[in-house]
Design an enzyme around this catalytic site. Structure first.
Site, PDB file in Angstrom:
ATOM      1  N   ASP A  81       0.859  -1.186   0.000  1.00  0.00           N
ATOM      2  CA  ASP A  81       0.000   0.000   0.000  1.00  0.00           C
ATOM      3  C   ASP A  81       0.898   1.240   0.000  1.00  0.00           C
ATOM      4  O   ASP A  81       1.997   1.195  -0.532  1.00  0.00           O
ATOM      5  CB  ASP A  81      -0.974  -0.064   1.187  1.00  0.00           C
ATOM      6  CG  ASP A  81      -2.276   0.670   0.885  1.00  0.00           C
ATOM      7  OD1 ASP A  81      -2.198   1.857   0.530  1.00  0.00           O
ATOM      8  OD2 ASP A  81      -3.357   0.074   1.004  1.00  0.00           O
ATOM      9  N   HIS A  92       2.183   1.995  -3.253  1.00  0.00           N
ATOM     10  CA  HIS A  92       1.327   3.010  -3.857  1.00  0.00           C
ATOM     11  C   HIS A  92       1.926   4.410  -3.812  1.00  0.00           C
ATOM     12  O   HIS A  92       1.246   5.387  -4.101  1.00  0.00           O
ATOM     13  CB  HIS A  92      -0.063   2.987  -3.192  1.00  0.00           C
ATOM     14  CG  HIS A  92      -0.819   1.723  -3.468  1.00  0.00           C
ATOM     15  ND1 HIS A  92      -2.084   1.481  -2.997  1.00  0.00           N
ATOM     16  CD2 HIS A  92      -0.480   0.611  -4.179  1.00  0.00           C
ATOM     17  CE1 HIS A  92      -2.496   0.278  -3.398  1.00  0.00           C
ATOM     18  NE2 HIS A  92      -1.528  -0.270  -4.116  1.00  0.00           N
TER      19      HIS A  92
END
Ligand SMILES: *[C@@H]1O[C@H](CO)[C@@H](O)[C@H](O)[C@H]1NC(C)=O
Length: 399
Positions: free
Chosen positions: A225, A248
């Site tokens: 993430d 991310h």
């Protein structure tokens, strides 16, 4: 057992007393507590939570600086531990030579939320060590979309704390976020290594919110993430020399989930490398009313290596199109500078500014940007964004 090393000052002359106490404060007159002496077992099987908690309560109550030592070996901390303050002691160092491991059965932690949690502490430093969240079985459960998966826990949380130092810590395979600072002041995290699978859900590397004067330096974050996520109420944040990917990227947001929300102000992100990440530098807000804001942000000297969205502002976040379709974000974004941003985009649109129709982004500055897509010029896309391009900017700006 406590093993306090005491030095003694003479009680006859004033000046020697002053010099002596100065010397003592420099040589850190401190008590050392070894977790093994309080019953922790380095076999990776025996739950050592109680030993860690009793070491903490001794260090916390001590009025001289305390050193907590975790020697080599694997120490299992079962369902999680909260190291609570406020403490009499404002100087607690935790030196970890071994590994702290969560249980492999994720049902033991379940929905606990936090695994290692420091709350209301002042002057705590952690150096070295590995924290192993053993998250892979829980990710598997979440990725298979079973409705019965527990949420799991953040590996290391500091809340409502100040004067925190983290040096050379490694966090692997967290169930949820790896490291969180929430409600903290004066934090320095350096030489941090985060490692989790690129497909692991919600395993943000470092998350900061409601905190000021947080510095993150010289760290490597590979995860599923956000590399670093910056939540509401973050001010005076400095990030420098960080390598991200997979993951991310670095994200301010998601912001504006709530109507009343503290803003984000004075954030510097400097000398970062993004390798194969979903985003590079992102600002993201929900597409619904809020009084939140983002002001005074500098993204400087970033290298993008095959990044899907190298530079992105997305103010239309509305997952599942629930409770926000057709609404405009209330989050006001102003004063964001992108300087010396170079490298490759994995998609055609390398600069994307999709701002609120109600509160357009103001004062966006691009300076010396070069991003390419398949060895050609990439594209920029603007919605409700205003600013300036200085120096050489490729793709051509769309302001
Ligand atoms: C911005 O934050 C940095 C720390 O990251 C601090 O040194 C600086 O003084 C802050 N600037 C303002 C205007 O508050």
């Amino acid at each position: 057992m406590a093993n306090p090393t005491q030095k003694h000052c003479p009680h006859s002359l004033l000046i020697p007393i002053i010099i002596c106490s100065l010397l003592n404060s420099f040589t850190a007159e401190s008590a050392t507590y070894n977790v093994v002496n309080l019953g922790a077992k380095s076999n990776g099987q025996t739950d050592s939570t109680n030993a860690f908690l009793s070491v903490w309560s001794k260090a916390c109550a001590s009025t001289t600086p305390a050193l907590i030592h975790v020697p080599q070996g694997r120490f299992m901390i079962g369902s999680g531990a909260t190291f609570r303050g406020p403490c009499a002691n404002k100087a607690i160092s935790i030196k970890i030579d071994g590994t702290l491991a969560a249980p492999s059965d994720y049902h033991v932690i379940g929905n606990t939320g936090n695994w290692l949690h420091f709350d209301h502490v002042t002057g705590v430093s952690i150096s070295g060590g590995v924290l192993d969240g053993q998250g892979s079985a829980l990710w598997g459960c979440k990725n298979s979309a079973k409705s019965t998966c527990p949420t799991g826990a953040t590996t290391l949380t500091f809340s409502n704390s100040q004067n925190i130092v983290i040096n050379g810590l490694t966090s692997i395979n967290s169930q949820m976020f790896h490291i969180v600072f929430n409600g903290c002041k004066n934090v320095k995290a350096q030489g941090v290594t985060v490692v989790a699978d690129g497909n692991s859900p919600n395993t943000d590397g470092i998350h900061v919110q409601m905190s000021s004067h947080v510095t993150i330096l010289n760290s490597k974050i590979r995860t599923g993430d956000d590399c670093i996520s910056i939540g509401p109420g973050t001010t005076n944040l400095w990030i420098e020399n960080v390598a991200c990917g997979p993951g991310h990227g670095i994200s301010i947001g998601s912001l504006g989930k709530n109507l009343n929300e503290a803003g984000v102000q004075n954030v510097t992100v400097k000398t970062v490398t993004f390798t194969g990440t979903q985003n590079g530098v992102r600002i993201k807000s929900w597409g619904k009313p809020s009084n939140g804001f983002v002001r005074n942000v500098l993204f400087q000297n970033a290298i993008m290596v095959y990044v899907q969205n190298p530079v992105v502002i997305d103010q239309n976040y509305c997952p599942g199109n629930k409770n926000c379709p057709g609404q405009a974000s209330g989050v006001k974004i102003s004063g964001v500078t992108y300087q010396d941003i170079h490298g490759t985009s994995a998609t055609k649109v390398a600069l994307k500014f999709d701002c609120s129709s109600r509160y357009p982004c103001r004062g966006i500055t691009l300076k010396d940007v070069k991003l390419t897509y398949q060895n050609q010029a990439a594209q920029a896309s603007c919605n409700n964004a205003g600013g300036a391009a200085l120096g050489s900017v490729q793709p051509e700006s769309c302001f």
